[in-house]
Design a protein around this motif. Structure first.
Motif, PDB file in Angstrom:
ATOM      1  N   ILE A 122      23.924  44.705  19.665  1.00 42.22           N
ATOM      2  CA  ILE A 122      23.358  43.349  19.528  1.00 42.22           C
ATOM      3  C   ILE A 122      23.645  42.534  20.783  1.00 42.22           C
ATOM      4  O   ILE A 122      22.762  41.858  21.323  1.00 42.22           O
ATOM      5  N   LEU A 123      24.888  42.579  21.275  1.00 40.28           N
ATOM      6  CA  LEU A 123      25.248  41.810  22.474  1.00 40.28           C
ATOM      7  C   LEU A 123      24.434  42.255  23.691  1.00 40.28           C
ATOM      8  O   LEU A 123      24.086  41.440  24.544  1.00 40.28           O
ATOM      9  N   ALA A 124      24.143  43.547  23.754  1.00 41.39           N
ATOM     10  CA  ALA A 124      23.381  44.056  24.904  1.00 41.39           C
ATOM     11  C   ALA A 124      21.905  43.716  24.798  1.00 41.39           C
ATOM     12  O   ALA A 124      21.230  43.507  25.812  1.00 41.39           O
ATOM     13  N   ARG A 125      21.385  43.632  23.576  1.00 43.49           N
ATOM     14  CA  ARG A 125      19.943  43.457  23.380  1.00 43.49           C
ATOM     15  C   ARG A 125      19.518  41.992  23.448  1.00 43.49           C
ATOM     16  O   ARG A 125      18.485  41.661  24.043  1.00 43.49           O
ATOM     17  N   TYR A 126      20.315  41.101  22.863  1.00 47.09           N
ATOM     18  CA  TYR A 126      19.890  39.701  22.756  1.00 47.09           C
ATOM     19  C   TYR A 126      20.627  38.875  23.802  1.00 47.09           C
ATOM     20  O   TYR A 126      21.735  38.401  23.598  1.00 47.09           O
ATOM     21  N   THR A 127      19.982  38.744  24.957  1.00 47.24           N
ATOM     22  CA  THR A 127      20.570  38.020  26.085  1.00 47.24           C
ATOM     23  C   THR A 127      19.631  36.885  26.494  1.00 47.24           C
ATOM     24  O   THR A 127      18.500  36.784  26.008  1.00 47.24           O
ATOM     25  N   THR A 128      20.111  36.051  27.404  1.00 53.23           N
ATOM     26  CA  THR A 128      19.284  34.942  27.879  1.00 53.23           C
ATOM     27  C   THR A 128      19.687  34.577  29.300  1.00 53.23           C
ATOM     28  O   THR A 128      20.823  34.823  29.718  1.00 53.23           O
ATOM     29  N   THR A 129      18.748  33.989  30.006  1.00 52.79           N
ATOM     30  CA  THR A 129      19.041  33.453  31.344  1.00 52.79           C
ATOM     31  C   THR A 129      19.068  31.930  31.318  1.00 52.79           C
ATOM     32  O   THR A 129      19.322  31.289  32.331  1.00 52.79           O
ATOM     33  N   GLU A 130      18.771  31.343  30.153  1.00 54.66           N
ATOM     34  CA  GLU A 130      18.772  29.883  30.048  1.00 54.66           C
ATOM     35  C   GLU A 130      20.199  29.367  29.962  1.00 54.66           C
ATOM     36  O   GLU A 130      21.135  30.093  29.632  1.00 54.66           O
ATOM     37  N   LYS A 131      20.340  28.059  30.239  1.00 53.72           N
ATOM     38  CA  LYS A 131      21.658  27.425  30.199  1.00 53.72           C
ATOM     39  C   LYS A 131      22.027  27.085  28.759  1.00 53.72           C
ATOM     40  O   LYS A 131      21.180  26.670  27.963  1.00 53.72           O
ATOM     41  N   LEU A 132      23.314  27.249  28.452  1.00 58.20           N
ATOM     42  CA  LEU A 132      23.818  27.017  27.105  1.00 58.20           C
ATOM     43  C   LEU A 132      24.810  25.864  27.124  1.00 58.20           C
ATOM     44  O   LEU A 132      25.341  25.493  28.171  1.00 58.20           O
ATOM     45  N   SER A 133      25.058  25.309  25.956  1.00 55.55           N
ATOM     46  CA  SER A 133      26.049  24.239  25.845  1.00 55.55           C
ATOM     47  C   SER A 133      27.013  24.575  24.718  1.00 55.55           C
ATOM     48  O   SER A 133      26.672  25.302  23.778  1.00 55.55           O
ATOM     49  N   ILE A 134      28.231  24.043  24.820  1.00 55.82           N
ATOM     50  CA  ILE A 134      29.235  24.290  23.790  1.00 55.82           C
ATOM     51  C   ILE A 134      30.079  23.031  23.639  1.00 55.82           C
ATOM     52  O   ILE A 134      30.361  22.330  24.626  1.00 55.82           O
ATOM     53  N   THR A 217      20.394  26.167  17.358  1.00 57.82           N
ATOM     54  CA  THR A 217      19.396  27.194  17.737  1.00 57.82           C
ATOM     55  C   THR A 217      18.581  26.744  18.946  1.00 57.82           C
ATOM     56  O   THR A 217      17.417  27.088  19.084  1.00 57.82           O
ATOM     57  N   THR A 218      19.195  25.951  19.839  1.00 56.75           N
ATOM     58  CA  THR A 218      18.425  25.440  20.984  1.00 56.75           C
ATOM     59  C   THR A 218      18.028  26.562  21.946  1.00 56.75           C
ATOM     60  O   THR A 218      16.999  26.470  22.605  1.00 56.75           O
ATOM     61  N   VAL A 219      18.849  27.609  22.057  1.00 57.98           N
ATOM     62  CA  VAL A 219      18.441  28.795  22.839  1.00 57.98           C
ATOM     63  C   VAL A 219      18.327  29.930  21.826  1.00 57.98           C
ATOM     64  O   VAL A 219      19.256  30.714  21.614  1.00 57.98           O
ATOM     65  N   ILE A 220      17.170  30.008  21.209  1.00 55.16           N
ATOM     66  CA  ILE A 220      17.039  30.800  19.978  1.00 55.16           C
ATOM     67  C   ILE A 220      17.171  32.295  20.209  1.00 55.16           C
ATOM     68  O   ILE A 220      17.705  33.022  19.365  1.00 55.16           O
ATOM     69  N   GLN A 221      16.749  32.790  21.385  1.00 55.09           N
ATOM     70  CA  GLN A 221      16.794  34.237  21.614  1.00 55.09           C
ATOM     71  C   GLN A 221      18.223  34.751  21.793  1.00 55.09           C
ATOM     72  O   GLN A 221      18.469  35.952  21.747  1.00 55.09           O
ATOM     73  N   PHE A 222      19.189  33.822  21.987  1.00 54.09           N
ATOM     74  CA  PHE A 222      20.586  34.222  22.144  1.00 54.09           C
ATOM     75  C   PHE A 222      21.338  34.164  20.814  1.00 54.09           C
ATOM     76  O   PHE A 222      22.494  34.566  20.727  1.00 54.09           O
ATOM     77  N   TYR A 223      20.673  33.692  19.743  1.00 55.04           N
ATOM     78  CA  TYR A 223      21.375  33.427  18.486  1.00 55.04           C
ATOM     79  C   TYR A 223      22.081  34.664  17.904  1.00 55.04           C
ATOM     80  O   TYR A 223      23.232  34.559  17.472  1.00 55.04           O
ATOM     81  N   PRO A 224      21.461  35.860  17.857  1.00 53.07           N
ATOM     82  CA  PRO A 224      22.179  37.018  17.296  1.00 53.07           C
ATOM     83  C   PRO A 224      23.488  37.316  18.018  1.00 53.07           C
ATOM     84  O   PRO A 224      24.504  37.624  17.389  1.00 53.07           O
ATOM     85  N   VAL A 228      27.483  37.123  16.643  1.00 57.48           N
ATOM     86  CA  VAL A 228      28.500  38.187  16.798  1.00 57.48           C
ATOM     87  C   VAL A 228      29.794  37.612  17.364  1.00 57.48           C
ATOM     88  O   VAL A 228      30.895  37.888  16.872  1.00 57.48           O
ATOM     89  N   LEU A 229      29.678  36.767  18.407  1.00 62.92           N
ATOM     90  CA  LEU A 229      30.861  36.219  19.062  1.00 62.92           C
ATOM     91  C   LEU A 229      31.646  35.284  18.149  1.00 62.92           C
ATOM     92  O   LEU A 229      32.874  35.348  18.070  1.00 62.92           O
ATOM     93  N   ILE A 230      30.918  34.407  17.438  1.00 64.81           N
ATOM     94  CA  ILE A 230      31.583  33.413  16.574  1.00 64.81           C
ATOM     95  C   ILE A 230      32.229  34.104  15.371  1.00 64.81           C
ATOM     96  O   ILE A 230      33.353  33.764  14.976  1.00 64.81           O
ATOM     97  N   THR A 231      31.541  35.077  14.794  1.00 68.17           N
ATOM     98  CA  THR A 231      32.114  35.731  13.608  1.00 68.17           C
ATOM     99  C   THR A 231      33.343  36.569  13.957  1.00 68.17           C
ATOM    100  O   THR A 231      34.169  36.831  13.091  1.00 68.17           O
TER     101      THR A 231
END
Length: 959
Positions: A122-134, A217-224, A228-231
């Motif tokens: 999952i981590l390898a498949r669902y990636t993004t190049t957009e900027k994220l916030s936390i 879900t602002t960067v939706i393609q990174f959600y999966p 994984v990381l949060i759980t």
């Protein structure tokens, strides 16, 4: 001196004397493989002061440990350890806890694929190049007065939690995906640090903050990947809380049993457990409250037997309050994941969870979601793939050990939802392959009618094909299934989509159909992948296809008769990939080809494949890679046999030599094979060659003579010259044998002082000594050339040994000369110890002629002189030990081969014996055993003179 008085030997009588005495043996019931019966001694009474104890014996067929039986199974060290300090008890408690954790995790069988195996994918498949916030909270610990009341402490903690929810955080913007993952890892570490420093509220605040991120879900393609990381953090938190409460249950250093009941939990642990649930219940937002409670779901075991079964339906209902369908489906996946870990038997709650999802499934195509996708510029096909990990996991949990009836129910529900492709794909991925295969035609019907928007049909056929690779469909449906699937696959325009499906269905075709269907499929793959060199982007899939074909087709005559197989190999244009494919084919051939072959189709195809491997070798190729390629090619060469058509066999070897000239181990194998061919010819002709076979054998010998000089390893060349010369001699090719032996003699001076052995530099002396000893053994039976003089090969070899530059601290030269004496002694006998069939050796040619014996005597005197000169040079203090060893070695040679009735020879042996002991370096045990041997020999007939010799050999002590 030596050979004029060499001992005459009768090898036949000596052999008879040396034979072991045969003793008749009555086996009776004895057999070496029969189990041994061991007598077990049971001690009734033990007295440590040494009094005798009465014992009883019983016969036992099993092997008993006598120490265990004496101790009655009690190990005294274990008894001492039982009265250990508290550290040991704590370790025992930790061990019990680890065992319990293992038991809990194994509540489901090993056939259940764990979440951890899906995490990396999952981590390898669902990636993004957009900027994220936390959102990052200011985690500081407020000071409290030590004398404050409990109510004040509780109020302070609640204020801290409120403070978190009311905006004491700062938002970190414009993070890359890697920065975001690093920040999550920091939070995970902060959680552990806070917990270990007893800041439980801070730990809870971190978990709440992380859980809130799952509503974003602002960067939706990174959600999966975010899920994984949060759980991971939630799992850590749940484990820490559970272990904390479990540690409070330890009374009198005794931990709870594996399957404890709530009644065995003390009040303090229960109160702490309730406190955690109350804290979580006070979280205002739904999503963090749901996730944190789900993380500590296992803690319900401390409160009541039905706690988990009551909480699961409530948590399932809570998810209905989550509006975003993507967030909701991952919440359901997490609940299933926790549920399978703590209560896998509660399948009803898991099923309810999924059916709730089906009821809200239409939300995916609602306006809210569509508007969100427009804003983020995400297409519906990409959006739907975000659901796959969650739905696949939920269905895997539901389908685990589920009956076939549940699959039927799922198929009916899918039909009611218009055969949604996303759901249908997950159903096929989750349920057992046997169930899917039995309903293949039903699934094909559903795939045809399904709504293709957002999830293409070819992916459904791929999922179906993966199931059919594991389980067989009904025989009557097999051809129709292939036709229906291939109709869809062959229409695919995108090469990558096409090859991903074709790769799966090739295995189905190979399992159930003939070479005609396999050929059709391969032809279709070539047709789709050749335009625009599309195959260059699909090498892994094309390799997989080849692997599957050779896995199911072990008859290589059949394989290479598949018309499109070799054209398929031509698509591998990249050299490294092409070589890997060739290696796979050759490994399969060597593994599965049971009998040798001469099939021209197989030979031509495999020669082409081996040539491809050979041509990939260059100056940069690693030695290990060269060895592997050579081993595969050699395996092929050994499997080629033309039966009695020896000329055709030799022609094949000649062709192979021209094709594989850059791999030395292959050339070595070819030389050995040709030598074997010559010996097989001799065997067929029973040693009596005709004009034709004699010419053929000479051709074999010429092949070897031409090929050996091209090898780089000098010892390989030496040994092959010797071996080939022996083969030539056995086939009565005397002049050719002389040529081999001359070549070996002329090569000895080129032997370097150091050689590479397994990648390390080693002195060559020991290898040269071994070779020369073998060479001497052969030279005994080699007849002299009428034009070359007496013993011309021996003389030539002695000259080479004399001129060779030996190391100063090396005595191998003397050891070689001593072995030459063995050879010359054997040459003086009337009949040699062994002969080559149909080859007259010097014992026959010279018939014990006095001139021949005189020549041998001259050689012998020269050799002895060299040995004695060398012994003199070892008179210095630092070399006295070597002098002692060599003197004894030479003494043994004289005793074995000389006629000690001669006074001079007898005196020489006595002098050598004394020299060996002179400076105290002789091994006393060796000297004693040598003397005992001489005394035993003196008792044999015609050996009485050994008695006098023994009396003249004193034993000196080291002192």
């Amino acid at each position: 001196l030596f050979l004029r008085h060499a001992r005459s030997r009768s090898y036949v009588s000596e052999s008879e004397v040396c034979k072991l005495e045969s003793v008749p043996l009555d086996f009776g019931d004895y057999h070496p493989l029969k189990p041994i019966t061991v007598t077990e001694s049971k001690t009734k009474k033990m007295n440590r002061k040494g009094s005798t104890s009465s014992t009883s014996s019983s016969s036992s067929s099993s092997m008993m440990d006598p120490l265990s039986s004496v101790l009655d199974g009690t190990d005294p060290l274990s008894l001492f350890a039982a009265a250990a300090d508290p550290v040991t008890t704590t370790a025992a408690t930790d061990g019990t806890r680890r065992k319990r954790d293992k038991d809990d995790s194994s509540a489901v069988g090993s056939d259940f694929e764990p979440w951890s195996s899906k995490r990396g994918e999952i981590l390898a498949r669902y990636t993004t190049t957009e900027k994220l916030s936390i959102v990052s909270g200011g985690f500081h610990r407020k000071a409290t007065t030590t004398g404050s009341a409990v109510s004040e402490k509780v109020r302070t903690r609640l204020e801290e939690l409120d403070d978190l929810e009311e905006g004491s955080q700062k938002e970190l913007l414009n993070l890359t995906q890697q920065d975001y993952m690093n920040r999550i890892e920091e939070l995970n570490q902060s959680l552990k640090d806070a917990w270990s420093s007893d800041q439980k509220v801070k730990a809870l605040k971190i978990v709440i903050q992380c859980s809130k991120l799952l509503s974003d879900t602002t960067v939706i393609q990174f959600y999966p990947s975010k899920f994984v990381l949060i759980t991971d953090i939630l799992d850590t938190f749940g484990k820490l809380v559970y272990e904390r409460i479990l540690s409070m249950c330890v009374d009198n250093r005794v931990s709870l049993p594996d399957n404890f009941s709530p009644e065995s939990v003390n009040d303090t642990a229960k109160e702490t457990c309730l406190n955690w649930f109350f804290k979580i219940a006070s979280i205002r937002e739904l999503i963090p409250r749901f996730y944190v409670e789900a993380a500590i779901l296992k803690c319900n075991k401390f409160l009541s037997k039905t706690g988990i079964s009551e909480c699961l339906p409530r948590l399932t209902s809570m998810i209905r309050g989550i509006g975003d369908p993507l967030v909701a489906v991952y919440a359901r996946a997490y609940l299933c994941r926790v549920g399978m870990e703590v209560a896998p038997q509660l399948k009803e709650s898991l099923n309810k969870n999924f059916f709730d999802f089906l009821l809200t499934f239409k939300q995916i195509h609602g306006d809210t979601v569509q508007n969100q996708l427009v804003v983020q510029c995400v297409e519906i096909p990409l959006y739907l793939t975000l659901y796959s990990p969650a739905i696949d996991w939920i269905l895997q949990c539901i389908a685990y050990h589920a009956p076939e009836v549940l699959l039927t129910e799922m198929m009916e529900r899918c039909k009611k939802l218009g055969n949604n492709a996303l759901l249908l794909n997950s159903v096929m991925s989750a349920f057992r392959a046997e169930f899917i295969a039995a309903r293949s035609m039903d699934f094909i019907g559903m795939i045809k009618e399904c709504d293709e928007s957002g999830f293409p049909k070819h992916l459904l056929f791929r999922s179906l094909g993966l199931n059919l690779a594991l389980a067989d469909p009904p025989e009557s449906d097999r051809l129709q299934i292939l036709n229906e699937a291939w109709k869809v696959i062959t229409k695919l325009k995108n090469p990558q989509d096409y090859i991903n499906c074709a790769e799966v269905w090739v295995e189905y075709t190979c399992r159930h159909f003939t070479k005609r269907e396999v050929n059709t499929v391969l032809a279709d793959v070539i047709k789709h992948m050749t335009p625009d060199r599309a195959f260059e982007d699909a090498y892994p899939q094309l390799q997989s296809i080849i692997q599957k074909v050779i896995t199911y087709i072990h008859d290589f005559a059949l394989l290479f008769s598949v018309e499109k197989f070799l054209p398929f190999l031509d698509m591998f244009q990249k050299e490294s990939v092409r070589v890997e494919v060739c290696k796979c084919i050759m490994e399969s051939f060597i593994k599965h080809q049971q009998e040798s072959t001469k099939d021209p189709v197989i030979l031509n195809a495999l020669l082409h494949i081996c040539k491809t491997m050979h041509d990939s070798v260059n100056a940069l190729t690693l030695e290990d890679e060269k060895r592997m390629l050579a081993a595969l090619i050699n395996g092929f060469i050994k499997m080629v046999s033309f039966g009695r058509d020896f000329e055709q066999q030799l022609s094949f070897y000649v062709e192979a030599r021209s094709m594989f000239c850059n791999l030395e181990p292959v050339l070595v194998q070819l030389i050995h094979s040709v030598n074997q061919l010559a010996m097989e010819t001799r065997k067929v002709m029973k040693g009596n060659h005709s004009r034709k076979t004699a010419a053929f054998v000479r051709a074999c010998v010429a092949f070897c003579f031409i090929t050996i000089p091209s090898l780089s390893s000098i010892f390989t060349r030496l040994n092959l010259y010797l071996h080939s010369g022996q083969v030539a001699l056995a086939n009565q090719c005397l002049s050719q044998a002389d040529a081999f032996f001359k070549a070996a003699v002329s090569l000895v001076p080129e032997v370097p002082k150091m050689i590479s052995v397994d990648g390390k530099m080693r002195p060559s002396d020991a290898f040269l000594l071994e070779f020369l000893c073998n060479f001497f053994s052969t030279l005994l039976v080699v007849p002299d050339h009428p034009e070359q003089g007496v013993l011309f090969l021996v003389r030539g070899l002695l000259n080479v040994i004399q001129d060779y530059t030996w190391e100063d601290n090396c005595d191998d030269k003397v050891r070689i000369y001593t072995n030459v004496l063995h050879l010359l002694s054997a040459m003086t006998q009337e009949a040699y110890i062994y002969h080559v069939d149909k080859v007259d050796s010097n014992d026959t040619l010279y018939g014990g002629d006095s001139k021949f014996l005189a020549e041998i005597n001259k050689l012998c005197e020269t050799v002895i002189e060299q040995i004695l000169d060398h012994l003199k040079t070892l008179g210095k203090e630092e070399t006295l030990k070597r002098q002692s060893q060599l003197a004894l070695y030479f003494f043994n040679t004289i005793v074995a081969h000389g006629d000690l009735r001669n006074n001079k020879l007898n005196q020489l042996s006595v002098n050598l014996w004394n020299l060996a002991q002179k400076h105290g370096f002789a091994d006393t045990k060796t000297m004693v055993k040598t003397l005992e041997y001489i005394k035993r020999r003196s008792k044999q007939p015609e050996m009485s003179h050994f008695t006098d010799l023994a009396l003249r050999l004193p034993l000196q002590s080291r002192t």
